[in-house]
Enzyme design. Structure first.
Site, PDB file in Angstrom:
ATOM      1  N   GLU A  83      -6.667   5.034   8.028  1.00  0.00           N
ATOM      2  CA  GLU A  83      -6.527   6.478   7.481  1.00  0.00           C
ATOM      3  C   GLU A  83      -7.537   7.044   6.767  1.00  0.00           C
ATOM      4  O   GLU A  83      -7.773   8.058   6.750  1.00  0.00           O
ATOM      5  CB  GLU A  83      -5.030   6.477   6.761  1.00  0.00           C
ATOM      6  CG  GLU A  83      -4.085   6.114   7.624  1.00  0.00           C
ATOM      7  CD  GLU A  83      -2.617   5.731   6.948  1.00  0.00           C
ATOM      8  OE1 GLU A  83      -2.561   5.505   5.509  1.00  0.00           O
ATOM      9  OE2 GLU A  83      -1.745   5.125   7.444  1.00  0.00           O
ATOM     10  N   GLY A 123       2.807   2.261  10.577  1.00  0.00           N
ATOM     11  CA  GLY A 123       3.795   3.441  10.557  1.00  0.00           C
ATOM     12  C   GLY A 123       4.417   4.276  11.818  1.00  0.00           C
ATOM     13  O   GLY A 123       5.250   4.909  11.916  1.00  0.00           O
ATOM     14  N   SER A 164       3.687  -1.851  10.437  1.00  0.00           N
ATOM     15  CA  SER A 164       5.227  -1.750  10.748  1.00  0.00           C
ATOM     16  C   SER A 164       5.844  -3.215  10.149  1.00  0.00           C
ATOM     17  O   SER A 164       6.630  -3.781  10.849  1.00  0.00           O
ATOM     18  CB  SER A 164       5.219  -1.544  12.090  1.00  0.00           C
ATOM     19  OG  SER A 164       5.250  -0.262  12.262  1.00  0.00           O
ATOM     20  N   GLU A 210      -5.113  -4.478  10.903  1.00  0.00           N
ATOM     21  CA  GLU A 210      -4.178  -3.751  11.134  1.00  0.00           C
ATOM     22  C   GLU A 210      -4.470  -2.703  12.284  1.00  0.00           C
ATOM     23  O   GLU A 210      -5.336  -1.827  12.305  1.00  0.00           O
ATOM     24  CB  GLU A 210      -4.275  -2.663   9.834  1.00  0.00           C
ATOM     25  CG  GLU A 210      -3.864  -3.309   8.577  1.00  0.00           C
ATOM     26  CD  GLU A 210      -3.377  -2.181   7.139  1.00  0.00           C
ATOM     27  OE1 GLU A 210      -2.188  -2.441   6.887  1.00  0.00           O
ATOM     28  OE2 GLU A 210      -4.023  -0.883   7.480  1.00  0.00           O
ATOM     29  N   HIS A 214      -9.408   1.114   5.418  1.00  0.00           N
ATOM     30  CA  HIS A 214      -8.129   1.448   5.909  1.00  0.00           C
ATOM     31  C   HIS A 214      -8.524   2.619   6.981  1.00  0.00           C
ATOM     32  O   HIS A 214      -9.092   3.514   6.851  1.00  0.00           O
ATOM     33  CB  HIS A 214      -7.142   2.004   4.971  1.00  0.00           C
ATOM     34  CG  HIS A 214      -5.798   2.187   5.229  1.00  0.00           C
ATOM     35  ND1 HIS A 214      -5.373   3.063   6.443  1.00  0.00           N
ATOM     36  CD2 HIS A 214      -4.831   1.362   5.088  1.00  0.00           C
ATOM     37  CE1 HIS A 214      -4.253   2.736   6.517  1.00  0.00           C
ATOM     38  NE2 HIS A 214      -3.676   1.477   5.971  1.00  0.00           N
ATOM     39  N   GLY A 229       2.838  -1.133   4.274  1.00  0.00           N
ATOM     40  CA  GLY A 229       2.911   0.573   3.846  1.00  0.00           C
ATOM     41  C   GLY A 229       4.352   1.069   3.665  1.00  0.00           C
ATOM     42  O   GLY A 229       4.951   0.368   2.551  1.00  0.00           O
ATOM     43  N   GLY A 230       5.159   1.433   4.483  1.00  0.00           N
ATOM     44  CA  GLY A 230       6.423   2.005   4.385  1.00  0.00           C
ATOM     45  C   GLY A 230       7.489   1.265   3.658  1.00  0.00           C
ATOM     46  O   GLY A 230       7.987   1.551   2.614  1.00  0.00           O
ATOM     47  N   ASN A 232       0.814  -1.110   0.077  1.00  0.00           N
ATOM     48  CA  ASN A 232       0.078  -0.086   0.059  1.00  0.00           C
ATOM     49  C   ASN A 232       0.876   1.241   0.160  1.00  0.00           C
ATOM     50  O   ASN A 232       1.690   1.467   0.847  1.00  0.00           O
ATOM     51  CB  ASN A 232      -0.680  -0.200   1.205  1.00  0.00           C
ATOM     52  CG  ASN A 232      -1.697   1.291   1.422  1.00  0.00           C
ATOM     53  OD1 ASN A 232      -1.738   2.089   0.584  1.00  0.00           O
ATOM     54  ND2 ASN A 232      -2.163   1.397   2.572  1.00  0.00           N
ATOM     55  N   TRP A 233       1.063   1.901  -1.222  1.00  0.00           N
ATOM     56  CA  TRP A 233       1.738   2.931  -1.453  1.00  0.00           C
ATOM     57  C   TRP A 233       1.452   4.269  -0.691  1.00  0.00           C
ATOM     58  O   TRP A 233       2.051   5.274  -0.485  1.00  0.00           O
ATOM     59  CB  TRP A 233       2.225   3.174  -2.665  1.00  0.00           C
ATOM     60  CG  TRP A 233       3.083   2.281  -3.487  1.00  0.00           C
ATOM     61  CD1 TRP A 233       3.682   1.121  -3.058  1.00  0.00           C
ATOM     62  CD2 TRP A 233       3.602   2.155  -4.839  1.00  0.00           C
ATOM     63  NE1 TRP A 233       4.328   0.369  -3.932  1.00  0.00           N
ATOM     64  CE2 TRP A 233       4.279   1.023  -4.927  1.00  0.00           C
ATOM     65  CE3 TRP A 233       3.045   2.974  -5.884  1.00  0.00           C
ATOM     66  CZ2 TRP A 233       4.616   0.566  -6.296  1.00  0.00           C
ATOM     67  CZ3 TRP A 233       3.455   2.697  -7.094  1.00  0.00           C
ATOM     68  CH2 TRP A 233       4.369   1.591  -7.119  1.00  0.00           C
ATOM     69  N   LYS A 234       0.033   4.094  -0.028  1.00  0.00           N
ATOM     70  CA  LYS A 234      -0.524   5.583   0.406  1.00  0.00           C
ATOM     71  C   LYS A 234      -0.320   6.586  -0.459  1.00  0.00           C
ATOM     72  O   LYS A 234      -0.267   6.526  -1.876  1.00  0.00           O
ATOM     73  CB  LYS A 234       0.082   5.697   1.971  1.00  0.00           C
ATOM     74  CG  LYS A 234       0.067   4.343   2.772  1.00  0.00           C
ATOM     75  CD  LYS A 234       0.324   4.511   4.215  1.00  0.00           C
ATOM     76  CE  LYS A 234       0.077   3.195   4.866  1.00  0.00           C
ATOM     77  NZ  LYS A 234      -0.262   3.379   6.051  1.00  0.00           N
TER      78      LYS A 234
HETATM   79  P1  13P Z   1       2.939   0.393   7.621  1.00  0.00           P
HETATM   80  O1  13P Z   1       3.484  -0.826   7.091  1.00  0.00           O
HETATM   81  O2  13P Z   1       3.794   1.592   7.064  1.00  0.00           O
HETATM   82  O3  13P Z   1       2.959   0.523   9.197  1.00  0.00           O
HETATM   83  O4  13P Z   1       1.573   0.719   7.165  1.00  0.00           O
HETATM   84  C1  13P Z   1       0.752  -0.159   7.253  1.00  0.00           C
HETATM   85  C2  13P Z   1      -0.457   0.012   6.451  1.00  0.00           C
HETATM   86  O5  13P Z   1      -1.189   0.905   6.853  1.00  0.00           O
HETATM   87  C3  13P Z   1      -0.602  -0.709   5.266  1.00  0.00           C
HETATM   88  O6  13P Z   1      -1.896  -0.478   4.671  1.00  0.00           O
END
Ligand code: 13P
Length: 251
Positions: free
Chosen positions: A96, A175, A213, A169, A94, A234-235, A10-12
């Protein structure tokens, strides 16, 4: 029970240019992933470029969100009918998006219904906040998110449940560099599956991913954890080598 294994990046809201998204997606084509369904969820403006970069490969494209209506006066939104030309599936729920757009369980269920009706696959995210875990409400929160969310998806659209995966999640792990422990993830996922079954869904057949994470260093522990069928990353998904290590852990 053997369930499909899936790793999705997930590149956000990254990267900041479409050219860079194209280059990143091109690089992902070479990620060895035999036995693992591999997907990328770029920002919506980059979906077309990323779909082009991945054409002819089996790396799947996912949208990061989808609206619950097919079309109409919904400024800034993207519908499932539009996405199906570009994407294999969509992430919904999600934390966010829930945070920034005020999505509640009912709305996430409506988004999932719309995506499934359009023929898309769905990654349905849920998870407790730090405060809820501190108050020992995790199990109750997860059960409610299943009951009022996943189980509220239109059953006709859900059909045999083949096109949905759940992503656990925990919000406090996203994050932050503070992943859940594999035991915490396994315990939460057991609660999710029990509630899915209680709601008449195929709790043992629906894949459940862990997100929060995930790194190249901890992925193998999650891959071994009971009930974890993959990762929503994510990251670390923006870094080619590290993402490849995560995928390798689930092969
Ligand atoms: P991180 O891997 O950056 O913690 O993000 C997880 C996430 O929200 C994937 O959708």
């Amino acid at each position: 029970m053997s369930r499909r294994r899936t790793v999705i990046g997930n590149w956000k809201m990254n990267p900041t240019t479409i050219a860079e998204a194209f280059t990143l997606a091109r690089a992902r084509r070479g990620t060895p992933h035999q036995g693992v369904e591999l997907g990328i969820a770029p920002p919506s403006v980059a979906l077309s470029a990323v779909a082009g970069a991945l054409r002819g490969s089996d790396v799947l494209v996912f949208a990061q969100d989808v609206h619950w209506e097919e079309k109409g006066a919904y400024t800034g939104q993207v519908s499932a009918l539009m996405l199906r030309e570009l994407a294999h599936g969509a992430i919904v729920g999600h934390s966010e998006v829930r945070r920034d757009q005020g999505d509640d369980d009912a709305r996430v269920a409506a988004k999932a219904t719309a995506a499934l009706r359009a023929g898309l696959h769905v990654i349905y995210c849920l998870g407790e906040s730090y405060d809820q875990r501190e108050r020992r409400e995790t199990d109750a929160v997860l059960a409610r998110q299943v009951r009022d969310g996943v189980a509220a998806i239109d059953r006709g659209a859900l059909a045999d449940g083949e096109r949905i995966a759940v992503a656990y999640e925990p919000i406090w792990a996203i994050g932050t560099g503070e992943a859940a422990t594999p035991d915490q993830a396994a315990a939460a996922i057991a609660v999710l599956r029990a509630e899915l079954r209680r709601c008449g869904l195929e709790g043992d057949a629906i894949p459940v991913l862990y997100g929060g994470s995930v790194t190249g260093d901890n992925a193998a522990e999650f891959a071994r954890a009971e009930g974890v069928d993959g990762a929503l990353v994510g990251g670390a998904s923006l870094k080619q080598e590290e993402f490849a290590r995560i995928v390798a852990a689930f092969r």
